[in-house]
Motif scaffolding. Structure first.
Motif, PDB file in Angstrom:
ATOM      1  N   SER A   1       0.825  -1.204   0.000  1.00  0.00           N
ATOM      2  CA  SER A   1       0.000   0.000   0.000  1.00  0.00           C
ATOM      3  C   SER A   1       0.865   1.261   0.000  1.00  0.00           C
TER       4      SER A   1
ATOM      5  N   THR B   1       1.076   4.090  -2.982  1.00  0.00           N
ATOM      6  CA  THR B   1       0.856   5.511  -2.711  1.00  0.00           C
ATOM      7  C   THR B   1       2.037   6.344  -3.219  1.00  0.00           C
TER       8      THR B   1
ATOM      9  N   SER C   1       2.147   6.463  -7.007  1.00  0.00           N
ATOM     10  CA  SER C   1       1.063   7.324  -7.501  1.00  0.00           C
ATOM     11  C   SER C   1       1.448   8.794  -7.404  1.00  0.00           C
TER      12      SER C   1
ATOM     13  N   ARG D   1      -5.078  -0.203  -8.667  1.00  0.00           N
ATOM     14  CA  ARG D   1      -4.790   0.384  -7.349  1.00  0.00           C
ATOM     15  C   ARG D   1      -4.143   1.764  -7.498  1.00  0.00           C
TER      16      ARG D   1
ATOM     17  N   GLU E   1      -6.850   4.199  -8.453  1.00  0.00           N
ATOM     18  CA  GLU E   1      -7.670   4.556  -7.287  1.00  0.00           C
ATOM     19  C   GLU E   1      -6.950   5.564  -6.405  1.00  0.00           C
ATOM     20  N   LYS E   2      -5.652   5.361  -6.200  1.00  0.00           N
ATOM     21  CA  LYS E   2      -4.876   6.273  -5.361  1.00  0.00           C
ATOM     22  C   LYS E   2      -4.767   7.647  -6.035  1.00  0.00           C
TER      23      LYS E   2
ATOM     24  N   ASN F   1      -6.929   8.929  -8.042  1.00  0.00           N
ATOM     25  CA  ASN F   1      -8.261   9.520  -7.891  1.00  0.00           C
ATOM     26  C   ASN F   1      -8.429  10.130  -6.493  1.00  0.00           C
ATOM     27  N   GLU F   2      -7.939   9.428  -5.462  1.00  0.00           N
ATOM     28  CA  GLU F   2      -7.995   9.962  -4.089  1.00  0.00           C
ATOM     29  C   GLU F   2      -7.221  11.272  -3.979  1.00  0.00           C
ATOM     30  N   ILE F   3      -6.063  11.324  -4.616  1.00  0.00           N
ATOM     31  CA  ILE F   3      -5.179  12.493  -4.515  1.00  0.00           C
ATOM     32  C   ILE F   3      -5.696  13.660  -5.355  1.00  0.00           C
TER      33      ILE F   3
ATOM     34  N   GLY G   1      -8.715  13.725  -7.245  1.00  0.00           N
ATOM     35  CA  GLY G   1     -10.161  13.889  -7.386  1.00  0.00           C
ATOM     36  C   GLY G   1     -10.667  13.675  -8.800  1.00  0.00           C
TER      37      GLY G   1
ATOM     38  N   LYS H   1     -10.594  10.635 -12.160  1.00  0.00           N
ATOM     39  CA  LYS H   1     -10.253   9.277 -12.573  1.00  0.00           C
ATOM     40  C   LYS H   1      -9.311   9.299 -13.774  1.00  0.00           C
TER      41      LYS H   1
END
Length: 179
Positions: A14, A18, A21, A49, A52-53, A55-57, A59, A61
């Motif tokens: 993980s 991160t 990414s 993965r 997704e990371k 996208n988290e950072i 905002g 896709k």
């Protein structure tokens, strides 16, 4: 094969995901024109993965494509007398995009070379970068990753085994000794 050591557990995988990414976002000055391409089999969940990371950072896709390089391998005759041949077709237009090619382990470089051939057969991206979870050395081709989860010097008698929950019901990277 006997397991010699656990190289990465779930938390370490993980953390590496991160970090990679963040590095992808930083090196590409954002995610504009970015497409992630995961090499089947375990490059696919790893690319998902990373998406997704990101996208988290950010905002937003990032498109993710799957690449089956079976047709492009130079060792098909060693794998099977009648190999399965599939033409890759991306849903995402990769022309003039920054493609991040993603795989679990980089070893000789032959899988990456085959993937590069497959990508160029689809279209001509602006740039292709390489992200791998594990770089174990022993290159036979002049290929170097742009993003690395962990460098692991290995002997040729060792095997690096990557397991992802999506395929193996477990997140773990181990090094094993051939019998």
């Amino acid at each position: 094969m006997k397991t010699k050591a656990i190289l990465l557990d779930q938390k370490a995988i993980s953390r590496a995901t991160t970090r990679i990414s963040h590095e992808i976002i930083e090196k590409n000055k954002g995610i504009e024109d970015l497409v992630l391409v995961g090499i089947k089999t375990r490059g696919v969940p790893f690319s998902q993965r990373i998406a997704e990371k990101i996208n988290e950072i950010e905002g937003k896709k990032v498109p993710v494509e799957e690449l089956d390089i079976t047709l492009y391998r130079d060792d098909l005759s060693e794998i099977s007398d009648s190999p399965l041949v599939k033409k890759s077709q991306f849903k995402t237009d990769i022309r003039n995009k920054n493609v991040i090619l993603i795989d679990d382990v980089l070893y000789t470089g032959r899988t990456v070379r085959a993937a590069l051939d497959a990508i160029v057969d689809n279209d001509r991206p602006k740039k292709i970068q390489l992200a791998v979870l594990i770089d174990r050395g022993h290159r036979e081709l002049p290929i170097r990753p742009d993003y690395i989860g962990k460098n692991v010097p290995t002997s040729k008698s060792e095997v690096v085994s990557v397991k992802f929950n999506e395929i193996d019901d477990k997140d773990e990277v181990t090094i094993k000794e051939k019998a």
